[in-house]
Scaffold this motif. Structure first.
Motif, PDB file in Angstrom:
ATOM      1  N   ARG A 150       0.811  -1.231   0.000  1.00  0.00           N
ATOM      2  CA  ARG A 150       0.000   0.000   0.000  1.00  0.00           C
ATOM      3  C   ARG A 150       0.842   1.278   0.000  1.00  0.00           C
ATOM      4  O   ARG A 150       0.303   2.371   0.019  1.00  0.00           O
ATOM      5  CB  ARG A 150      -0.898   0.009   1.238  1.00  0.00           C
ATOM      6  N   PRO A 152       3.853   4.196  -1.135  1.00  0.00           N
ATOM      7  CA  PRO A 152       4.159   4.954  -2.351  1.00  0.00           C
ATOM      8  C   PRO A 152       5.051   4.161  -3.308  1.00  0.00           C
ATOM      9  O   PRO A 152       5.819   3.299  -2.884  1.00  0.00           O
ATOM     10  CB  PRO A 152       4.901   6.189  -1.824  1.00  0.00           C
ATOM     11  N   THR A 171       0.300   8.039   2.966  1.00  0.00           N
ATOM     12  CA  THR A 171      -1.012   7.698   2.406  1.00  0.00           C
ATOM     13  C   THR A 171      -1.328   8.572   1.204  1.00  0.00           C
ATOM     14  O   THR A 171      -1.741   8.085   0.148  1.00  0.00           O
ATOM     15  CB  THR A 171      -2.108   7.851   3.482  1.00  0.00           C
ATOM     16  N   VAL A 172      -1.119   9.875   1.346  1.00  0.00           N
ATOM     17  CA  VAL A 172      -1.390  10.809   0.245  1.00  0.00           C
ATOM     18  C   VAL A 172      -0.433  10.559  -0.915  1.00  0.00           C
ATOM     19  O   VAL A 172      -0.851  10.510  -2.087  1.00  0.00           O
ATOM     20  CB  VAL A 172      -1.301  12.280   0.742  1.00  0.00           C
ATOM     21  N   SER A 174       1.105   7.850  -1.720  1.00  0.00           N
ATOM     22  CA  SER A 174       0.797   6.578  -2.367  1.00  0.00           C
ATOM     23  C   SER A 174      -0.301   6.756  -3.407  1.00  0.00           C
ATOM     24  O   SER A 174      -0.197   6.262  -4.529  1.00  0.00           O
ATOM     25  CB  SER A 174       0.363   5.549  -1.310  1.00  0.00           C
ATOM     26  N   ARG A 175      -1.337   7.472  -3.051  1.00  0.00           N
ATOM     27  CA  ARG A 175      -2.438   7.712  -4.003  1.00  0.00           C
ATOM     28  C   ARG A 175      -1.977   8.565  -5.176  1.00  0.00           C
ATOM     29  O   ARG A 175      -2.297   8.280  -6.322  1.00  0.00           O
ATOM     30  CB  ARG A 175      -3.605   8.368  -3.283  1.00  0.00           C
ATOM     31  N   ALA A 176      -1.209   9.609  -4.881  1.00  0.00           N
ATOM     32  CA  ALA A 176      -0.707  10.482  -5.955  1.00  0.00           C
ATOM     33  C   ALA A 176       0.240   9.718  -6.879  1.00  0.00           C
ATOM     34  O   ALA A 176       0.178   9.875  -8.107  1.00  0.00           O
ATOM     35  CB  ALA A 176      -0.006  11.697  -5.352  1.00  0.00           C
ATOM     36  N   ASP A 177       1.094   8.887  -6.310  1.00  0.00           N
ATOM     37  CA  ASP A 177       2.032   8.100  -7.123  1.00  0.00           C
ATOM     38  C   ASP A 177       1.294   7.186  -8.087  1.00  0.00           C
ATOM     39  O   ASP A 177       1.678   7.051  -9.250  1.00  0.00           O
ATOM     40  CB  ASP A 177       2.943   7.253  -6.232  1.00  0.00           C
ATOM     41  N   ARG A 178       0.239   6.559  -7.616  1.00  0.00           N
ATOM     42  CA  ARG A 178      -0.495   5.639  -8.481  1.00  0.00           C
ATOM     43  C   ARG A 178      -1.188   6.387  -9.624  1.00  0.00           C
ATOM     44  O   ARG A 178      -1.268   5.878 -10.743  1.00  0.00           O
ATOM     45  CB  ARG A 178      -1.478   4.815  -7.663  1.00  0.00           C
ATOM     46  N   VAL A 179      -1.653   7.597  -9.353  1.00  0.00           N
ATOM     47  CA  VAL A 179      -2.240   8.416 -10.419  1.00  0.00           C
ATOM     48  C   VAL A 179      -1.171   8.755 -11.456  1.00  0.00           C
ATOM     49  O   VAL A 179      -1.383   8.602 -12.661  1.00  0.00           O
ATOM     50  CB  VAL A 179      -2.878   9.701  -9.831  1.00  0.00           C
ATOM     51  N   GLU A 182      -0.221   5.834 -13.584  1.00  0.00           N
ATOM     52  CA  GLU A 182      -1.242   5.613 -14.620  1.00  0.00           C
ATOM     53  C   GLU A 182      -1.084   6.605 -15.769  1.00  0.00           C
ATOM     54  O   GLU A 182      -1.112   6.231 -16.940  1.00  0.00           O
ATOM     55  CB  GLU A 182      -2.637   5.743 -13.983  1.00  0.00           C
TER      56      GLU A 182
END
Length: 197
Positions: A150, A152, A171-172, A174-179, A182
């Motif tokens: 879960r 980054p 947490t933030v 990790s979400r930004a990295d996945r965006v 993509e």
């Protein structure tokens, strides 16, 4: 279920394997293959470092108050490795400041920093494991493997790594990295339960 020590060793073994793949130049290897191997190493290492900061360091502080200086030393070493990973990623994607830097120099820096981190991790885990029951060790090992998946996918050496701020930032990020992964079409192979134990 695996123990904390087993999970750490599995992660470190995976990182060494992936580093070897990223560094190697195989006959007939296409440039895209090498980029994928490098990205796999960068992702796995970044996720492992974040998971250790999230799971192992708080456990070390809780179970061994004398480990505080070792945890601080680990954080310095992990940030140094993350800076080396940033350079490797920049070199990989052709950032102007790193064009003249030789890959051999980059990989030497990464390898040295990874070895330093691995040594400190093993020390921390040995100290913590002495004070844990088998059930607690299994629980921490499982939590570490889950946290890695879960975490980054890109190194962030200048962001907080510990405490509540570190947890929120991871947490933030990790979400930004996945965006961004993509958007860039970056195909990644994160640490998986099979590799992580």
């Amino acid at each position: 279920m695996t123990t904390l020590r087993t999970t750490i060793e599995d992660h470190l073994s995976t990182l060494q394997d992936r580093l070897g793949q990223a560094v190697s130049r195989l006959p007939g290897q296409r440039p895209g293959d090498r980029r994928a191997c490098t990205d796999d190493f960068l992702v796995a290492t970044t996720q492992h470092l974040a998971a250790v900061a999230d799971i192992v360091l708080p456990a070390a502080r809780k179970h061994d108050p004398e480990a505080r200086s070792l945890t601080r030393e680990y954080l310095r070493s992990a940030k140094r490795l993350e800076r080396a990973l940033v350079i490797a990623k920049a070199k990989q994607y052709g950032q102007a400041q790193n064009v003249g830097r030789a890959w051999e120099q980059v990989w030497t820096m990464v390898r040295t920093d990874l070895e330093s981190v691995a040594e400190l991790e093993r020390d921390l885990v040995a100290r913590v494991s002495e004070r844990l029951s088998e059930v607690e060790s299994h629980r921490l090992g499982d939590r570490l493997a889950l946290a890695a998946r879960r975490s980054p996918t890109r190194p962030h050496p200048h962001l907080p790594h510990s405490g509540v701020a570190g947890k929120v930032v991871r947490t933030v990020a990790s979400r930004a990295d996945r965006v961004w992964d993509e958007f860039e079409g970056r195909v990644i192979q994160p640490l998986t339960p099979r590799e992580a134990g």
